[in-house]
Design a protein around this motif. Structure first.
Motif, short mmCIF file in Angstrom:
data_model
loop_
_atom_site.label_atom_id
_atom_site.label_comp_id
_atom_site.label_asym_id
_atom_site.label_seq_id
_atom_site.Cartn_x
_atom_site.Cartn_y
_atom_site.Cartn_z
N LEU A 337 0.89 -0.97 0.00
CA LEU A 337 -0.16 0.26 0.06
C LEU A 337 0.82 1.34 -0.04
O LEU A 337 0.25 1.75 -1.18
CB LEU A 337 -0.81 -0.01 1.48
N PHE A 338 2.18 1.42 0.83
CA PHE A 338 2.55 2.25 0.66
C PHE A 338 3.25 2.72 -1.10
O PHE A 338 3.22 3.64 -1.20
CB PHE A 338 4.29 1.67 1.09
N GLU A 339 3.53 1.87 -1.25
CA GLU A 339 4.17 1.50 -2.55
C GLU A 339 3.11 2.29 -3.92
O GLU A 339 3.05 3.42 -4.43
CB GLU A 339 4.34 0.30 -2.89
N ARG A 340 1.59 1.31 -3.39
CA ARG A 340 1.17 1.63 -4.67
C ARG A 340 0.21 3.30 -4.43
O ARG A 340 -0.34 3.60 -5.64
CB ARG A 340 0.17 0.20 -4.44
N ASP A 341 0.37 3.33 -3.34
CA ASP A 341 -0.63 4.99 -2.96
C ASP A 341 0.47 6.02 -2.52
O ASP A 341 -0.30 7.30 -2.63
CB ASP A 341 -1.67 4.56 -1.87
#
Ligand code: PMP
Length: 449
Positions: A337-341
């Motif tokens: 989620l850190f990467e995606r968002d």
């Protein structure tokens, strides 16, 4: 079942953490039936905005569909396996990702299952490293005033919050405690950087005098969270790293509370451009889903323990749930989620919203300071604004804020008289304004007489 009926069942059998249980005669525990995003819902359908991320663990809200799905899929594969002699995909993948994301040179990952245990691991590893090198005089630790590192006896010993520590003092190892760079104490007009740098002279003197007997210095980078959210400048960490190198002492960074985006960068140490010798991670590591912790360290430390069994150099430390696959999977999903968002960039906007929502609060006659580092904002209440005389602790003003906020559907949990926000990163701007408005009302009520 009503809230009250459930509370009665609870109070008949449970002993709650960090609680004088008699307080529940006046205010029963709030039973939570479900959570969704920033919201918690009690047994009667009332909702509470989780402004403290359930003790600083929850990063992406409750019941996040992506993390839920990842855990469900892992559950069908493997719920748990011993990590001594055995291994599994989530533990290895998470170690690969953490060592890649962490400051450079932290190439080894040792798991435990909660924050305090991670601190114990780092303390023992540091001592044991020096011992394996033949430096047996190194048996002590240096810590900062007002620091907090957990509640087990070793972690408690290197902490300095009297409320938790004093009672147990006779049980604790002796540590060297140095004044904190905490900028609440800076002179009027002095910058955070100037004050924190000035405070370093105490640490320098201590290391000069004691380096032969000191294993490590342990710090909470940038924010002393349980110590009333007191904050300091990254320059202190830079100076500390240099001094630890000069004096041959380890640096342990306890990022259990501040890691994973809380301070504006993925890890707080990044803001000082330093690599600690041990990096302790927990809390937000699993996005707030499951207990897990990790201690990252350098190859040189790892190598000092490596050898034939008969040399008896191995680190024989373990916890049953070390590297639990479900917990590692939650952590991997959280990192996705850190990467995606692009969470770190988004948090910068949210941090600004938090600052805007609390504008003017610093002028309140009983507010000594409003301070902020990234996604942590704290408001310190005092009896006398000029002298910064605190309220007598027995008056429990912060508790009045807590009670008011609960009645308004916000979970704030002041540390003494310090009201703070540490919300999940999925909070919306209007929810930030709600949280701030409720805090404002609570502060007005709690300081009215
Ligand atoms: N270190 C720090 C900086 C913490 O804030 C905490 C928890 N508040 C701990 C260690 C201990 O973690 P745990 O509660 O998981 O034992």
């Amino acid at each position: 079942m009503s809230n009250l009926a459930f509370a009665q069942r609870d109070l008949a059998v449970l002993w709650h953490p960090c609680t004088q249980m008699k307080d529940h005669e006046a205010l029963p525990p709030v039973p939570i039936r479900r959570g969704q995003g920033v919201w918690l819902e009690d047994f009667e359908g009332k909702r509470y905005l989780d402004a403290i991320s359930s003790w600083w663990v929850n990063l992406f809200g409750h019941a996040h569909p992506y993390i839920n799905d990842a855990i469900k899929a892992q559950l069908e594969q493997l719920e748990h396996v011993i990590l001594a002699g055995f291994s599994h995909e989530p533990a290895v993948r998470l170690a690969e990702r953490l060592t890649h994301l962490a400051p450079p040179s932290l190439s080894r990952c040792f798991y435990a299952d909660n924050g305090s245990s991670a601190v114990e691991v780092a303390l023992k590893m540091s001592y044991h490293y020096w011992r394996n090198l033949g430096k047996t005089r190194k048996t002590r630790f240096v810590t900062l005033e007002n620091s907090y590192h957990g509640e087990t006896l070793g972690a408690l010993a290197v902490g300095d919050v009297a409320l938790y520590k004093e009672t147990y003092a006779p049980l604790l190892m002796d540590v060297i405690t140095v004044p904190s760079p905490d900028c609440f104490h800076r002179e009027k007009g002095e910058s955070w950087a100037d004050y924190s740098a000035r405070r370093f002279s105490d640490m320098e003197k201590t290391l000069a005098a004691h380096s032969e007997e000191v294993c490590a210095v342990i710090v909470e980078p940038l924010v002393q969270c349980a110590g009333s959210m007191r904050m300091y400048d990254p320059v202190y960490l830079k100076l500390l790293r240099e001094a630890c190198d000069r004096y041959g002492v380890h640096l342990i960074a306890d990022e259990i509370a501040v890691g994973f985006g809380r301070t504006g960068s993925l890890f707080a140490c990044e803001q000082a451009g330093i690599t600690p010798d041990f990096l302790c991670l927990s809390k937000g590591l699993t996005g707030g889903y499951l207990p897990l912790s990790a201690v990252l360290t350098r190859e040189t430390v790892y190598q000092a323990f490596y050898g034939d069994y008969a040399t008896l150099k191995a680190f024989l430390h373990s916890h049953s749930y070390t590297g639990n696959p479900l917990a590692c999977t939650a952590a991997l999903a959280s990192l996705d989620l850190f990467e995606r968002d692009d969470v770190i960039a988004r948090n910068r906007i949210l941090a600004r919203e938090m600052a805007d929502a609390t504008t003017g609060l610093a002028d309140h006659p009983h507010v000594a300071e409003v301070r902020q580092t990234g996604m942590i904002l704290a408001v310190e209440l005092v009896e006398d604004k000029n002298t910064r005389q605190p309220y007598p602790w027995q008056e429990r003003r912060g508790r009045q804020v807590y009670r008011h906020a609960l009645s308004r559907g916000v979970l704030l949990r002041p540390l003494g008289d310090v009201v703070y926000f540490m919300p999940p990163y999925v909070i919306a701007p209007e929810q930030i304004r709600l949280m701030a408005d409720v805090a404002r009302e609570g502060i007005a009520l709690a300081t009215a007489d």
